[in-house]
Design a protein around this motif. Structure first.
Motif, short mmCIF file in Angstrom:
data_model
loop_
_atom_site.label_atom_id
_atom_site.label_comp_id
_atom_site.label_asym_id
_atom_site.label_seq_id
_atom_site.Cartn_x
_atom_site.Cartn_y
_atom_site.Cartn_z
N LEU A 79 18.89 1.07 8.58
CA LEU A 79 17.56 0.80 9.12
C LEU A 79 17.32 1.68 10.34
O LEU A 79 18.21 1.84 11.19
CB LEU A 79 17.42 -0.67 9.51
N THR A 80 16.13 2.24 10.43
CA THR A 80 15.78 3.07 11.58
C THR A 80 14.75 2.39 12.48
O THR A 80 14.74 2.58 13.69
CB THR A 80 15.23 4.43 11.12
N GLU A 81 13.90 1.58 11.88
CA GLU A 81 12.89 0.87 12.68
C GLU A 81 12.40 -0.35 11.91
O GLU A 81 12.17 -0.28 10.71
CB GLU A 81 11.70 1.77 13.00
N VAL A 82 12.29 -1.47 12.62
CA VAL A 82 11.69 -2.68 12.06
C VAL A 82 10.71 -3.23 13.09
O VAL A 82 11.05 -3.40 14.25
CB VAL A 82 12.75 -3.76 11.73
N LYS A 83 9.50 -3.47 12.65
CA LYS A 83 8.48 -4.03 13.54
C LYS A 83 7.96 -5.31 12.91
O LYS A 83 7.51 -5.31 11.76
CB LYS A 83 7.34 -3.04 13.74
N MET A 84 8.04 -6.38 13.67
CA MET A 84 7.53 -7.66 13.21
C MET A 84 6.47 -8.15 14.18
O MET A 84 6.67 -8.12 15.40
CB MET A 84 8.65 -8.70 13.11
N THR A 85 5.35 -8.59 13.65
CA THR A 85 4.24 -9.06 14.48
C THR A 85 3.67 -10.34 13.89
O THR A 85 3.86 -10.65 12.71
CB THR A 85 3.11 -8.02 14.57
N VAL A 86 2.97 -11.09 14.75
CA VAL A 86 2.20 -12.24 14.28
C VAL A 86 0.91 -11.70 13.71
O VAL A 86 0.14 -11.02 14.40
CB VAL A 86 1.91 -13.22 15.43
N ALA A 87 0.69 -11.94 12.43
CA ALA A 87 -0.51 -11.40 11.77
C ALA A 87 -1.75 -11.98 12.44
O ALA A 87 -1.82 -13.15 12.76
CB ALA A 87 -0.49 -11.75 10.28
N GLY A 88 -2.71 -11.12 12.64
CA GLY A 88 -3.95 -11.55 13.31
C GLY A 88 -3.94 -11.18 14.76
O GLY A 88 -4.76 -10.36 15.21
N SER A 89 -3.01 -11.73 15.54
CA SER A 89 -2.96 -11.43 16.97
C SER A 89 -2.25 -10.12 17.25
O SER A 89 -2.49 -9.47 18.27
CB SER A 89 -2.25 -12.56 17.73
N GLY A 90 -1.35 -9.72 16.35
CA GLY A 90 -0.59 -8.49 16.56
C GLY A 90 0.54 -8.63 17.58
O GLY A 90 1.18 -7.65 17.94
N LYS A 91 0.82 -9.84 18.02
CA LYS A 91 1.87 -10.06 19.01
C LYS A 91 3.23 -9.70 18.43
O LYS A 91 3.59 -10.12 17.33
CB LYS A 91 1.87 -11.52 19.45
N ASP A 92 3.99 -8.91 19.19
CA ASP A 92 5.31 -8.47 18.73
C ASP A 92 6.29 -9.64 18.71
O ASP A 92 6.28 -10.50 19.58
CB ASP A 92 5.87 -7.37 19.63
N VAL A 93 7.16 -9.63 17.70
CA VAL A 93 8.26 -10.59 17.61
C VAL A 93 9.55 -9.82 17.89
O VAL A 93 9.94 -8.96 17.11
CB VAL A 93 8.32 -11.23 16.21
N PRO A 94 10.21 -10.09 19.00
CA PRO A 94 11.42 -9.34 19.34
C PRO A 94 12.52 -9.56 18.31
O PRO A 94 12.66 -10.64 17.74
CB PRO A 94 11.83 -9.92 20.70
#
Length: 407
Positions: A79-94
């Motif tokens: 894996l090189t990059e994983v981005k997780m966000t709350v859909a709608g708000s776009g808030k990042d999930v660490p």
């Protein structure tokens, strides 16, 4: 008649046309024996796809995803990059990628009933990139259950402390739920669960825990169906330690409490138990909460307006219904001293000073007690406390206790 020169030119033209056709076939089709090296120049595919395969545990469009086990893994690559966000708000999930690049996990438990988005990229050994995406929703509060439990991880408790779960939903498949909670002790004592109704499950050994033992509770309820369409969401390990043994016995006949620690009597304290009108329960009771000061109002325990004391000192809860062992600074000076008669509304009182100050019997006992210590009341005219009124399952025989197990 055709002349030799004309005939020769026709033959050469035909050969040239044949050679052009052959070259065209070679250029378009390639040699059937040519190596497919992915570098062009005759290969069947000029661009080779990545061999890395990304797997997002929560599938795109899914509902009911785990709040604990959701993550990303890759095979044949990193894996090189994983981005997780709350859909709608776009808030990042660490979250973080493992040191070997094979997995990614969120740093914290996800929220229930929430839509998330994951985008992940990886590379194979040849540097070729693979990508995957998923938009999903975690299990809702309506379709999941959680157990609030005691004791907490890392705590030191008394020898009478059971493991107690209170579930926020009615459990109909008790066997499935109980079989996914295991409680073990370094002492080797057998630990068995007992159901009080459909929402409470306690665990204890036959006798009090061995002093100094280590207890491990493994909760593996994530995805376990507790009722129709209702699934668990918890997965964790809890460790706690049993402290020294302290069992204190209150004798209503003598109005005295004897404190025994590790088999040795360390103190006898005069007390005031319940009055003839408001007697104190008999039986084994476990300290479940401690308060330096707390308010006690008779109306909250089903009585009238007999009392409302805003600052009861050194109070320790013994039952859910409101029995405490606590300090008493308002004891009527006209009454005989502590140790002569019962004057309370069912609690066990010890001499104390207002503001929880000074060197008093109540302060000594409070400072000397752990949550999970046992207080036994005997010779009271009242009945024995119900096993589920507080953490008081010790008032059941071992056969009664094991009969309430679903596993």
């Amino acid at each position: 008649m055709t002349t030799p020169d004309i005939a020769a030119r026709r033959i050469l033209g035909a050969c040239a046309a044949l050679m052009v056709g052959t070259l065209t076939l070679t250029g378009c089709g390639g040699d059937a024996k040519a190596d497919d090296d992915g570098k062009g120049g005759g290969g069947k595919d000029t661009v080779k796809t990545s061999t890395a395969k990304i797997d997002i545990s929560a599938k795109d469009g899914s509902t009911g995803a785990s709040i604990n086990a959701t993550g990303v893994k890759v095979s044949d690559g990193k894996l090189t990059e994983v981005k997780m966000t709350v859909a709608g708000s776009g808030k990042d999930v660490p979250g973080s990628i493992s040191s070997d690049g094979s997995t990614w996990k969120p740093k914290e438990q996800l929220d229930r009933g929430t839509k998330y988005r994951i985008s992940a990229t990886a590379k194979d050994d040849g540097g070729r990139v693979a990508a995957a995406n998923s938009i999903f929703t975690t299990v809702t509060t309506k379709n999941s259950f959680i157990g609030t439990y005691t004791p907490d991880n890392g705590t030191t408790v008394g020898v009478g402390m059971p493991v107690s779960f209170n579930f926020d939903k009615v459990i109909t498949d008790k066997k499935a739920v109980q079989s996914h909670i295991t409680v073990t002790s370094s002492s080797g004592q057998q630990v068995v669960g007992h159901w009080f109704g459909a929402q409470r499950l306690d665990f204890r050994p036959q006798d009090y825990w061995k002093a100094g033992s280590k207890v491990t509770m493994k909760i593996d309820l994530d995805g376990v169906q507790g009722a129709n369409g209702v699934y668990g969401v918890q997965k964790k390990t809890v460790n706690f330690t049993i402290g020294r043994s302290q069992v204190s016995t209150v004798d209503v006949n003598t109005q005295t409490m004897t404190v025994v620690r590790d088999g040795q009597t360390v103190k006898s304290i005069p007390v005031s138990t319940g009055s003839p009108e408001h007697t104190t329960y008999n039986g084994q009771m476990v300290i479940s909460e401690k308060f330096i000061q707390t308010r006690m109002n008779s109306q909250t325990v089903g009585l009238g307006g007999e009392y409302d004391i805003p600052d009861v000192p050194h109070a320790m809860r013994l039952t859910t219904s409101g029995t405490f062992i606590h300090g008493n600074y308002w004891y009527n000076p006209g009454n005989p001293p502590f140790g002569n008669s019962g004057t309370s509304h069912g609690c066990v009182g010890l001499r104390d000073a207002r503001g929880a100050q000074g060197d008093t019997p109540a302060k000594w006992f409070y400072d000397s007690s752990l949550i999970g210590d046992v207080v036994i009341v005997k010779h009271s005219p009242d009945k024995t406390v119900a096993p589920d009124n507080g953490l008081n399952g010790w008032n059941m025989s071992w056969s009664e206790w094991t009969a309430g197990s679903a596993a």
